[in-house]
Design an enzyme around this catalytic site. Structure first.
Site, PDB file in Angstrom:
ATOM      1  CB  CYS A   1      43.848  25.032  82.568  1.00  0.00           C
ATOM      2  SG  CYS A   1      43.189  26.130  83.837  1.00  0.00           S
TER       3      CYS A   1
ATOM      4  CD  GLN B   1      38.923  28.397  92.812  1.00  0.00           C
ATOM      5  OE1 GLN B   1      39.818  27.880  92.149  1.00  0.00           O
ATOM      6  NE2 GLN B   1      39.143  28.946  94.003  1.00  0.00           N
TER       7      GLN B   1
ATOM      8  CB  CYS C   1      39.162  24.103  83.516  1.00  0.00           C
ATOM      9  SG  CYS C   1      39.339  25.546  82.464  1.00  0.00           S
ATOM     10  CD  GLU C   2      32.887  27.802  81.881  1.00  0.00           C
ATOM     11  OE1 GLU C   2      32.862  28.972  81.485  1.00  0.00           O
ATOM     12  OE2 GLU C   2      31.927  27.256  82.448  1.00  0.00           O
ATOM     13  CG  HIS C   3      37.921  28.616  80.115  1.00  0.00           C
ATOM     14  ND1 HIS C   3      38.307  29.302  81.248  1.00  0.00           N
ATOM     15  CD2 HIS C   3      36.742  29.159  79.732  1.00  0.00           C
ATOM     16  CE1 HIS C   3      37.413  30.224  81.526  1.00  0.00           C
ATOM     17  NE2 HIS C   3      36.454  30.157  80.635  1.00  0.00           N
ATOM     18  CG  HIS C   4      42.161  24.945  78.737  1.00  0.00           C
ATOM     19  ND1 HIS C   4      42.145  26.010  79.617  1.00  0.00           N
ATOM     20  CD2 HIS C   4      42.715  25.415  77.592  1.00  0.00           C
ATOM     21  CE1 HIS C   4      42.668  27.088  79.039  1.00  0.00           C
ATOM     22  NE2 HIS C   4      43.021  26.751  77.815  1.00  0.00           N
TER      23      HIS C   4
ATOM     24  CG  HIS D   1      42.359  26.284  88.370  1.00  0.00           C
ATOM     25  ND1 HIS D   1      41.126  26.500  87.796  1.00  0.00           N
ATOM     26  CD2 HIS D   1      42.259  26.712  89.655  1.00  0.00           C
ATOM     27  CE1 HIS D   1      40.319  27.049  88.691  1.00  0.00           C
ATOM     28  NE2 HIS D   1      40.982  27.182  89.823  1.00  0.00           N
TER      29      HIS D   1
END
Length: 216
Positions: A175, A145, A104-107, A173
């Protein structure tokens, strides 16, 4: 030597299929990466000089090079070799249950799932392993995704120019499972359709039926 990030050929509308935020060719050195990992280890409250962690920065750098190797690979090049001796075959080609691991690019925590990819050939086909390889290349980048689903469909449509492409991704995910709401086992589904799959609902229905194991 620093790795070179490859990009897709320009499209007719002069836009690029490479996702936004792709890192520049100039990357931090091995020493800078390991120093960053040591900083994170200290931030967790642990001691990076203790026996169990002393080699961790090197291991993490090596693991990241492998897990994010997709930035160094060009999916368009993977799809470039096609075969025209198909004996007139022009019906749906489906490769399903392509297992993948992404982040995941956020976490920067794992996304674990499988992709289902189909296309309607227009005079040529591509090796089945190339479809799986394309999924892997995009998976080995920081992702959402939704973006990954669209990227796979877009590059296949752009390079092969089939009558249509269908992509579905099912993934869990971490996250959501490891932090925040902490809901284990929750699965996210995303789809992208192009060409005949987008214009003709019956083709979408056939794709979904084949995923469930029912031949149309």
């Amino acid at each position: 030597m620093d790795a070179v990030v490859k990009t897709f050929p320009p499209r007719a509308d002069n836009t690029q299929t490479e996702p936004a935020g792709t890192p520049p060719a100039q990357r931090p050195s091995q020493e800078e990466v390991e120093a960053a990992v040591r900083t994170l280890l200290r931030w967790t409250g642990d001691n990076p000089d203790r026996e169990g962690l002393v080699d961790t920065p090197t291991r993490v750098a090596r693991a990241y090079r492998e897990m994010f190797g997709g930035y160094d690979q060009d999916p368009a090049a993977e799809l470039g070799r096609t075969f025209e001796e198909v004996q007139g075959y022009d019906d749906l080609v489906l490769v399903k249950d392509i297992q993948f691991h992404s982040h995941c690019e956020h976490h920067m925590v794992p996304i674990i799932g499988k992709a289902h990819v189909a296309y309607l050939p227009d005079g040529k086909v591509v090796g089945l392993s190339k479809i799986a390889r394309t999924v892997d290349i995009f998976a080995h980048r920081l992702q959402t995704q939704e973006a990954m689903t669209a990227q796979i469909a877009d590059v296949i449509q752009t390079v092969l120019n089939p009558r249509g492409v269908a992509v579905m991704i099912e993934a869990e995910h971490m996250c959501m499972a490891m932090r925040g709401i902490r809901k284990q086992g929750s699965t996210t589904l995303t789809t992208t359709f192009t060409g005949s799959f987008k214009d003709h609902p019956e083709e979408q229905a056939r794709f979904l039926m084949m995923l469930r194991g029912f031949a149309a």
